[in-house]
Scaffold this motif. Structure first.
Motif, PDB file in Angstrom:
ATOM      1  N   UNK A 164       0.826  -1.206   0.000  1.00  0.00           N
ATOM      2  CA  UNK A 164       0.000   0.000   0.000  1.00  0.00           C
ATOM      3  C   UNK A 164       0.862   1.258   0.000  1.00  0.00           C
ATOM      4  N   UNK A 165       1.936   1.254   0.773  1.00  0.00           N
ATOM      5  CA  UNK A 165       2.845   2.409   0.794  1.00  0.00           C
ATOM      6  C   UNK A 165       3.485   2.616  -0.580  1.00  0.00           C
ATOM      7  N   UNK A 166       3.881   1.528  -1.223  1.00  0.00           N
ATOM      8  CA  UNK A 166       4.453   1.622  -2.571  1.00  0.00           C
ATOM      9  C   UNK A 166       3.448   2.212  -3.548  1.00  0.00           C
ATOM     10  N   UNK A 167       2.199   1.814  -3.421  1.00  0.00           N
ATOM     11  CA  UNK A 167       1.158   2.371  -4.290  1.00  0.00           C
ATOM     12  C   UNK A 167       0.968   3.863  -4.034  1.00  0.00           C
ATOM     13  N   UNK A 168       0.994   4.258  -2.766  1.00  0.00           N
ATOM     14  CA  UNK A 168       0.796   5.675  -2.436  1.00  0.00           C
ATOM     15  C   UNK A 168       1.923   6.556  -2.943  1.00  0.00           C
ATOM     16  N   UNK A 169       3.172   6.094  -2.840  1.00  0.00           N
ATOM     17  CA  UNK A 169       4.289   6.941  -3.277  1.00  0.00           C
ATOM     18  C   UNK A 169       4.461   6.908  -4.787  1.00  0.00           C
ATOM     19  N   UNK A 170       3.960   5.880  -5.435  1.00  0.00           N
ATOM     20  CA  UNK A 170       4.036   5.789  -6.889  1.00  0.00           C
ATOM     21  C   UNK A 170       5.301   5.120  -7.382  1.00  0.00           C
ATOM     22  N   UNK A 171       5.248   4.710  -8.637  1.00  0.00           N
ATOM     23  CA  UNK A 171       6.343   3.947  -9.244  1.00  0.00           C
ATOM     24  C   UNK A 171       7.666   4.714  -9.239  1.00  0.00           C
ATOM     25  N   UNK A 172       7.620   6.006  -9.478  1.00  0.00           N
ATOM     26  CA  UNK A 172       8.849   6.794  -9.552  1.00  0.00           C
ATOM     27  C   UNK A 172       9.571   6.868  -8.204  1.00  0.00           C
ATOM     28  N   UNK A 173       8.811   6.882  -7.099  1.00  0.00           N
ATOM     29  CA  UNK A 173       9.411   6.998  -5.771  1.00  0.00           C
ATOM     30  C   UNK A 173       9.588   5.641  -5.074  1.00  0.00           C
ATOM     31  N   UNK A 174       9.086   4.566  -5.694  1.00  0.00           N
ATOM     32  CA  UNK A 174       9.177   3.248  -5.071  1.00  0.00           C
ATOM     33  C   UNK A 174      10.614   2.832  -4.745  1.00  0.00           C
ATOM     34  N   UNK A 217      14.627   1.730  -0.592  1.00  0.00           N
ATOM     35  CA  UNK A 217      15.987   1.979  -0.096  1.00  0.00           C
ATOM     36  C   UNK A 217      15.961   2.468   1.345  1.00  0.00           C
ATOM     37  N   UNK A 218      15.077   3.415   1.630  1.00  0.00           N
ATOM     38  CA  UNK A 218      14.973   3.939   2.995  1.00  0.00           C
ATOM     39  C   UNK A 218      14.548   2.829   3.955  1.00  0.00           C
TER      40      UNK A 218
END
Length: 75
Positions: free
Chosen positions: A15-25, A30-31
């Motif tokens: 869900x977090x990956x979906x919220x930040x989007x593909x570009x920020x995944x 990494x974080x």
């Protein structure tokens, strides 16, 4: 962490990956990875997990490495 908790954590990560989007995944991963590596007891454990993840990516093999469900606690 039991299998249900692991599933909840995986769902939260997805869900977090979906919220930040593909570009920020990649940045989120990494974080998260650095935060989790910092919690390990020693560098050998970190190196082993990194090698396992790299091998799974290069071999297109299974990427999860946690105990299978027992008959008493199916997933």
């Amino acid at each position: 962490m039991n299998n249900d908790e692991l599933d909840q954590a995986y769902t939260g990560m997805a869900q977090a990956l979906s919220r930040v989007g593909e570009a920020q995944a990649p940045l989120l991963l990494s974080i998260l990875s650095l935060s989790l590596l910092a919690r390990l007891s020693d560098a050998k454990e970190a190196a082993a997990l990194l090698a396992q993840a790299e091998a799974a990516c290069l071999a297109n093999g299974p990427v999860a490495n946690y105990p299978a469900a027992t008959p008493a606690s199916p997933t």
